[in-house]
Motif scaffolding. Structure first.
Motif, PDB file in Angstrom:
ATOM      1  N   ARG A 101       0.810  -1.222   0.000  1.00 12.41           N
ATOM      2  CA  ARG A 101       0.000   0.000   0.000  1.00 12.41           C
ATOM      3  C   ARG A 101       0.842   1.272   0.000  1.00 12.41           C
ATOM      4  O   ARG A 101       0.295   2.360  -0.073  1.00 12.41           O
ATOM      5  CB  ARG A 101      -0.938   0.006   1.215  1.00 12.41           C
ATOM      6  N   SER A 102       2.158   1.139   0.122  1.00 14.01           N
ATOM      7  CA  SER A 102       2.991   2.345   0.163  1.00 14.01           C
ATOM      8  C   SER A 102       4.408   2.002  -0.266  1.00 14.01           C
ATOM      9  O   SER A 102       4.824   0.837  -0.260  1.00 14.01           O
ATOM     10  CB  SER A 102       3.005   2.957   1.568  1.00 14.01           C
ATOM     11  N   THR A 103       5.144   3.034  -0.638  1.00 15.92           N
ATOM     12  CA  THR A 103       6.551   2.896  -0.988  1.00 15.92           C
ATOM     13  C   THR A 103       7.378   3.641   0.054  1.00 15.92           C
ATOM     14  O   THR A 103       6.861   4.491   0.784  1.00 15.92           O
ATOM     15  CB  THR A 103       6.827   3.446  -2.398  1.00 15.92           C
ATOM     16  N   PHE A 104       8.669   3.311   0.133  1.00 11.11           N
ATOM     17  CA  PHE A 104       9.530   3.862   1.170  1.00 11.11           C
ATOM     18  C   PHE A 104      10.798   4.454   0.558  1.00 11.11           C
ATOM     19  O   PHE A 104      11.319   3.955  -0.442  1.00 11.11           O
ATOM     20  CB  PHE A 104       9.943   2.768   2.169  1.00 11.11           C
ATOM     21  N   LEU A 105      11.284   5.483   1.204  1.00 10.98           N
ATOM     22  CA  LEU A 105      12.565   6.091   0.865  1.00 10.98           C
ATOM     23  C   LEU A 105      13.393   6.117   2.140  1.00 10.98           C
ATOM     24  O   LEU A 105      13.038   6.776   3.112  1.00 10.98           O
ATOM     25  CB  LEU A 105      12.359   7.505   0.326  1.00 10.98           C
ATOM     26  N   LEU A 106      14.485   5.358   2.137  1.00 10.27           N
ATOM     27  CA  LEU A 106      15.315   5.237   3.337  1.00 10.27           C
ATOM     28  C   LEU A 106      16.175   6.494   3.483  1.00 10.27           C
ATOM     29  O   LEU A 106      16.973   6.820   2.610  1.00 10.27           O
ATOM     30  CB  LEU A 106      16.205   3.994   3.224  1.00 10.27           C
ATOM     31  N   VAL A 107      15.991   7.182   4.583  1.00 15.52           N
ATOM     32  CA  VAL A 107      16.710   8.438   4.816  1.00 15.52           C
ATOM     33  C   VAL A 107      17.978   8.201   5.621  1.00 15.52           C
ATOM     34  O   VAL A 107      19.029   8.787   5.346  1.00 15.52           O
ATOM     35  CB  VAL A 107      15.807   9.452   5.561  1.00 15.52           C
ATOM     36  N   GLU A 108      17.889   7.320   6.593  1.00 18.74           N
ATOM     37  CA  GLU A 108      19.035   7.083   7.468  1.00 18.74           C
ATOM     38  C   GLU A 108      18.955   5.655   8.011  1.00 18.74           C
ATOM     39  O   GLU A 108      17.888   5.215   8.453  1.00 18.74           O
ATOM     40  CB  GLU A 108      19.008   8.090   8.619  1.00 18.74           C
ATOM     41  N   PHE A 144      15.219   3.832  -2.640  1.00 20.43           N
ATOM     42  CA  PHE A 144      13.778   3.649  -2.723  1.00 20.43           C
ATOM     43  C   PHE A 144      13.480   2.159  -2.738  1.00 20.43           C
ATOM     44  O   PHE A 144      14.249   1.375  -3.290  1.00 20.43           O
ATOM     45  CB  PHE A 144      13.256   4.244  -4.038  1.00 20.43           C
ATOM     46  N   PHE A 145      12.362   1.749  -2.166  1.00 18.74           N
ATOM     47  CA  PHE A 145      11.939   0.353  -2.302  1.00 18.74           C
ATOM     48  C   PHE A 145      10.431   0.266  -2.102  1.00 18.74           C
ATOM     49  O   PHE A 145       9.806   1.136  -1.499  1.00 18.74           O
ATOM     50  CB  PHE A 145      12.671  -0.559  -1.312  1.00 18.74           C
ATOM     51  N   GLY A 146       9.861  -0.796  -2.665  1.00 16.04           N
ATOM     52  CA  GLY A 146       8.417  -1.000  -2.571  1.00 16.04           C
ATOM     53  C   GLY A 146       7.614  -0.182  -3.563  1.00 16.04           C
ATOM     54  O   GLY A 146       6.411   0.018  -3.381  1.00 16.04           O
ATOM     55  N   GLU A 147       8.253   0.267  -4.670  1.00 15.97           N
ATOM     56  CA  GLU A 147       7.566   1.187  -5.581  1.00 15.97           C
ATOM     57  C   GLU A 147       6.429   0.546  -6.365  1.00 15.97           C
ATOM     58  O   GLU A 147       5.571   1.264  -6.903  1.00 15.97           O
ATOM     59  CB  GLU A 147       8.563   1.830  -6.555  1.00 15.97           C
ATOM     60  N   ILE A 148       6.363  -0.789  -6.436  1.00 15.30           N
ATOM     61  CA  ILE A 148       5.245  -1.427  -7.119  1.00 15.30           C
ATOM     62  C   ILE A 148       3.925  -1.012  -6.474  1.00 15.30           C
ATOM     63  O   ILE A 148       2.890  -0.907  -7.139  1.00 15.30           O
ATOM     64  CB  ILE A 148       5.413  -2.960  -7.099  1.00 15.30           C
ATOM     65  N   ALA A 149       3.946  -0.753  -5.169  1.00 14.64           N
ATOM     66  CA  ALA A 149       2.733  -0.369  -4.448  1.00 14.64           C
ATOM     67  C   ALA A 149       2.182   0.976  -4.907  1.00 14.64           C
ATOM     68  O   ALA A 149       1.032   1.306  -4.603  1.00 14.64           O
ATOM     69  CB  ALA A 149       2.998  -0.331  -2.947  1.00 14.64           C
ATOM     70  N   PHE A 205       8.203   7.553 -13.210  1.00 16.60           N
ATOM     71  CA  PHE A 205       9.168   7.147 -12.185  1.00 16.60           C
ATOM     72  C   PHE A 205       9.165   5.629 -12.008  1.00 16.60           C
ATOM     73  O   PHE A 205      10.221   4.985 -11.985  1.00 16.60           O
ATOM     74  CB  PHE A 205       8.815   7.834 -10.870  1.00 16.60           C
ATOM     75  N   TYR A 206       7.972   5.058 -11.901  1.00 13.10           N
ATOM     76  CA  TYR A 206       7.843   3.608 -11.720  1.00 13.10           C
ATOM     77  C   TYR A 206       8.457   2.857 -12.901  1.00 13.10           C
ATOM     78  O   TYR A 206       9.206   1.900 -12.732  1.00 13.10           O
ATOM     79  CB  TYR A 206       6.364   3.277 -11.562  1.00 13.10           C
ATOM     80  N   ARG A 207       8.110   3.312 -14.109  1.00 13.17           N
ATOM     81  CA  ARG A 207       8.616   2.644 -15.314  1.00 13.17           C
ATOM     82  C   ARG A 207      10.137   2.712 -15.378  1.00 13.17           C
ATOM     83  O   ARG A 207      10.803   1.709 -15.643  1.00 13.17           O
ATOM     84  CB  ARG A 207       8.014   3.320 -16.551  1.00 13.17           C
ATOM     85  N   GLU A 208      10.707   3.868 -15.117  1.00 13.99           N
ATOM     86  CA  GLU A 208      12.156   4.026 -15.200  1.00 13.99           C
ATOM     87  C   GLU A 208      12.868   3.205 -14.126  1.00 13.99           C
ATOM     88  O   GLU A 208      13.914   2.606 -14.397  1.00 13.99           O
ATOM     89  CB  GLU A 208      12.527   5.505 -15.071  1.00 13.99           C
ATOM     90  N   ARG A 209      12.293   3.170 -12.921  1.00 19.94           N
ATOM     91  CA  ARG A 209      12.920   2.414 -11.830  1.00 19.94           C
ATOM     92  C   ARG A 209      12.968   0.928 -12.154  1.00 19.94           C
ATOM     93  O   ARG A 209      14.017   0.287 -12.041  1.00 19.94           O
ATOM     94  CB  ARG A 209      12.120   2.622 -10.539  1.00 19.94           C
ATOM     95  N   LEU A 210      11.823   0.366 -12.547  1.00 18.40           N
ATOM     96  CA  LEU A 210      11.780  -1.064 -12.798  1.00 18.40           C
ATOM     97  C   LEU A 210      12.527  -1.430 -14.074  1.00 18.40           C
ATOM     98  O   LEU A 210      13.181  -2.474 -14.143  1.00 18.40           O
ATOM     99  CB  LEU A 210      10.330  -1.552 -12.864  1.00 18.40           C
ATOM    100  N   LEU A 211      12.468  -0.560 -15.080  1.00 17.03           N
ATOM    101  CA  LEU A 211      13.207  -0.840 -16.316  1.00 17.03           C
ATOM    102  C   LEU A 211      14.705  -0.828 -16.054  1.00 17.03           C
ATOM    103  O   LEU A 211      15.449  -1.668 -16.584  1.00 17.03           O
ATOM    104  CB  LEU A 211      12.848   0.170 -17.396  1.00 17.03           C
ATOM    105  N   ALA A 212      15.175   0.108 -15.236  1.00 15.67           N
ATOM    106  CA  ALA A 212      16.605   0.162 -14.919  1.00 15.67           C
ATOM    107  C   ALA A 212      17.062  -1.143 -14.278  1.00 15.67           C
ATOM    108  O   ALA A 212      18.143  -1.665 -14.589  1.00 15.67           O
ATOM    109  CB  ALA A 212      16.896   1.343 -13.994  1.00 15.67           C
TER     110      ALA A 212
END
Length: 361
Positions: free
Chosen positions: A125-132, A157-162, A206-213
């Motif tokens: 249900r959500s994506t995360f960006l690790l700050v620290e 970043f992780f969990g972007e499929i959500a 953003f999603y397309r570029e992340r997963l394609l990369a």
């Protein structure tokens, strides 16, 4: 002033809803933002908004520094180059107003060592960006074996499929040390997109570029490409989402494109003259299909069906032909892949009366 976000958050919360907390926190966030530590500044901004929801100074500063600059009017001279600051994934693709709106939906989360941020199998249900901090990505395999497949650190970043669908999580993400992460909820993002429609396309890009990369880095067909060529390729793929049971390629029909499987599972099926079908090994994340029909200009001689909700990238026939004209090494790699598949499929169908080429997808 410490560069530790956790220490700064703890200090501000101890001061409470006071003018001292707001002034001090804004000064620290401004310093971090101007020094290129955008994620720490964004996270601290969320604390300031928690203390004072009407606070606008820090969000506006962050948007001015890190959002996508507006296009100059036609005929106008370009704006002078600003001091180079690092791009923030997703956020630097948003315009100023959208940036501030999305910033307002973020939640800053703290995780102790051993605590799960994401659990495999649960709906995303959500994506995360690790700050620290640091987290490990683990996956439970057949036989209950658990394997660590990646370690993530600040800025990942992780969990972007959500962001695109409520698909089950494919892995568990667990903190290995004290970690702070920004959580972006799909539901909240959809509410923002109702007022700022451009957010929807920005998130899809953003999603397309992340997963394609990820696919291009790991797929042997594209390893010959330079990072610049991979980036250029990402711009011509179309994101396509299909439901479970939907046919992507239909046997006997003309192939319409090259497909990259980003998320989900598909099954290739060969239909015999008597109507019976033979299922071939499943296609999974990172697999390419549809190449033989395009390269040889023949109708598809197998069907590919989605077994789960599936996210794909499609390179249409015209773009495929234009792109391959300048990439002979990619063409050769696709031909090798197709040849290997033909040999494998021939073995699976051995003993059956199948015309040469009838196994091709």
């Amino acid at each position: 002033m410490s560069d530790s976000l956790h220490q700064e958050v703890t200090r501000l919360l101890s001061l409470g809803r006071t003018s001292e907390a707001l002034a001090s926190g804004e000064a620290v966030a401004t310093d971090w933002a101007r020094r290129g530590q955008a994620l720490r500044a964004i996270a601290l901004c969320r604390v300031l908004l928690q203390l004072e929801p009407a606070h606008t100074g820090t969000p506006q500063l962050l948007a001015d520094l890190y959002s996508r600059p507006p296009k100059p009017p036609r005929g106008a001279a370009p704006a002078p180059a600003a001091e180079a600051l690092p791009r923030v994934p997703l956020f630097s693709q948003l315009d100023r107003e959208s940036f501030m709106a999305v910033l307002g939906t973020l939640e800053l989360r703290t995780y102790q060592p051993g605590q799960n941020l994401i659990t495999q199998g649960e709906p995303g249900r959500s994506t995360f960006l690790l700050v620290e901090g640091q987290v490990d990505v683990t996956r439970q395999l057949e036989g209950n074996e658990r394997r660590t497949i990646a370690s993530l650190k600040d800025g990942d970043f992780f969990g972007e499929i959500a962001l695109m669908s409520e698909s089950p999580r494919m892995a568990t993400v667990v903190a290995t040390q004290l970690s702070l992460a920004l959580e972006l909820s799909r539901t909240r993002l959809e509410r923002v997109a109702m007022k700022h429609p451009a957010v929807t396309e920005t998130v899809r890009t953003f999603y397309r570029e992340r997963l394609l990369a990820n696919v291009l880095r790991s797929n042997p067909v594209f390893t010959a490409l330079t990072p610049e060529q991979r980036q250029a390729l990402s711009g011509i793929f179309e994101l396509k989402m299909v439901g479970a049971g939907q046919v992507i390629i239909d046997q006997g029909q003309k192939g319409d494109g090259l497909y990259l499987l980003l998320h989900g599972q598909c099954t290739p099926l060969f239909r015999h003259p008597d109507g019976k079908q033979t299922a071939f090994p499943s296609l999974r994340e990172g697999d390419v299909f549809g190449e033989i029909s395009l390269l040889l200009g023949q109708p598809a001689t197998a069907t590919v069906r989605a077994e789960t909700p599936t996210h794909l990238l499609r390179l249409g026939r015209d773009a495929f032909e234009q792109y391959l004209a300048s990439q002979p090494r990619v063409r050769a790699a696709l031909m090798r892949l197709g040849t290997e598949r033909l040999l494998h499929i021939s073995k699976l169908l051995s003993g059956r009366a199948v015309l040469e080429g009838d196994q091709r997808v």
